[in-house]
Design an enzyme around this catalytic site. Structure first.
Site, PDB file in Angstrom:
ATOM      1  N   HIS A   1      -2.634   6.473  -4.709  1.00 57.99           N
ATOM      2  CA  HIS A   1      -1.574   7.341  -4.531  1.00 57.99           C
ATOM      3  C   HIS A   1      -0.382   7.667  -5.194  1.00 57.99           C
ATOM      4  O   HIS A   1       0.223   8.522  -5.670  1.00 57.99           O
ATOM      5  CB  HIS A   1      -1.195   7.364  -2.908  1.00 57.99           C
ATOM      6  CG  HIS A   1      -2.642   7.176  -1.989  1.00 57.99           C
ATOM      7  ND1 HIS A   1      -3.185   8.568  -1.817  1.00 57.99           N
ATOM      8  CD2 HIS A   1      -3.039   6.271  -1.469  1.00 57.99           C
ATOM      9  CE1 HIS A   1      -4.221   8.060  -0.868  1.00 57.99           C
ATOM     10  NE2 HIS A   1      -4.235   6.804  -0.751  1.00 57.99           N
TER      11      HIS A   1
ATOM     12  N   LYS B   1      -2.486  -4.769  -6.916  1.00 63.07           N
ATOM     13  CA  LYS B   1      -1.675  -3.996  -5.864  1.00 63.07           C
ATOM     14  C   LYS B   1      -1.421  -4.697  -4.638  1.00 63.07           C
ATOM     15  O   LYS B   1      -0.369  -4.634  -4.041  1.00 63.07           O
ATOM     16  CB  LYS B   1      -2.612  -2.770  -5.395  1.00 63.07           C
ATOM     17  CG  LYS B   1      -1.630  -1.747  -4.269  1.00 63.07           C
ATOM     18  CD  LYS B   1      -2.555  -0.895  -3.837  1.00 63.07           C
ATOM     19  CE  LYS B   1      -3.482  -1.434  -2.719  1.00 63.07           C
ATOM     20  NZ  LYS B   1      -3.981  -0.644  -1.633  1.00 63.07           N
TER      21      LYS B   1
END
Length: 161
Positions: free
Chosen positions: A92, A72
């Site tokens: 998320h 990420k």
């Protein structure tokens, strides 16, 4: 912190205070310092300008080899720092794309990165908009517990709703 060197050299508690609202501030602070020290040791200074001359895959591999940098974070540097067409998939975004049926249930966030990036092609602006809007949606509406499907603008297309 006006410079990377000032961030690297700052007391951990000062960094924790600045990033606390993002969650996991102590863990992230240690990883930030670890990554900055590793970059400085590898490159001789704190800069990543050279990544612009690399392909997206080469830059992702280099970033992923830095201690404290995961998929990420590497994707965030590539998208936000270099304008590359990659999609950072955090918890998320992963929750939203799974609930929307854009990725299969059980597919890991790492695998979702690759699948979603293939679907986006070379459209960096679309990746930016998709990431930022899904991230906001996940914090405000598509929450892990008690999602607000009744006000979700994507509920009509969502298998979860």
């Amino acid at each position: 912190f006006p410079t990377w060197e000032m961030l690297r050299d700052a007391p951990e508690e000062a960094i924790v205070e600045v990033i606390r609202s993002g969650g996991l501030a102590r863990v992230k602070t240690r990883r930030i310092k670890l990554a900055l020290n590793a970059i400085a040791a590898e490159r001789g200074r704190l800069e990543l300008d050279f990544l612009g001359a690399l392909t997206t895959d080469e830059a992702r591999r280099w970033l992923s080899a830095v201690p404290g940098v995961g998929p990420k974070t590497a994707a965030c540097v590539l998208l936000f720092g270099l304008g590359r067409p990659v999609l950072p998939v955090d918890d998320h975004v992963h929750r939203c794309v799974t609930r929307l049926g854009l990725v299969a249930p059980g597919l890991s966030a790492v695998a979702a990165h690759a699948q979603l990036e293939r679907a986006l092609g070379d459209d960096a602006p679309a990746a930016f908009v998709l990431h930022t809007r899904l991230h906001r949606l996940s914090r405000e509406i598509c929450r892990p517990h008690a999602p607000r499907c009744d006000v979700c603008p994507l509920a009509i297309a969502c298998a979860f709703a």
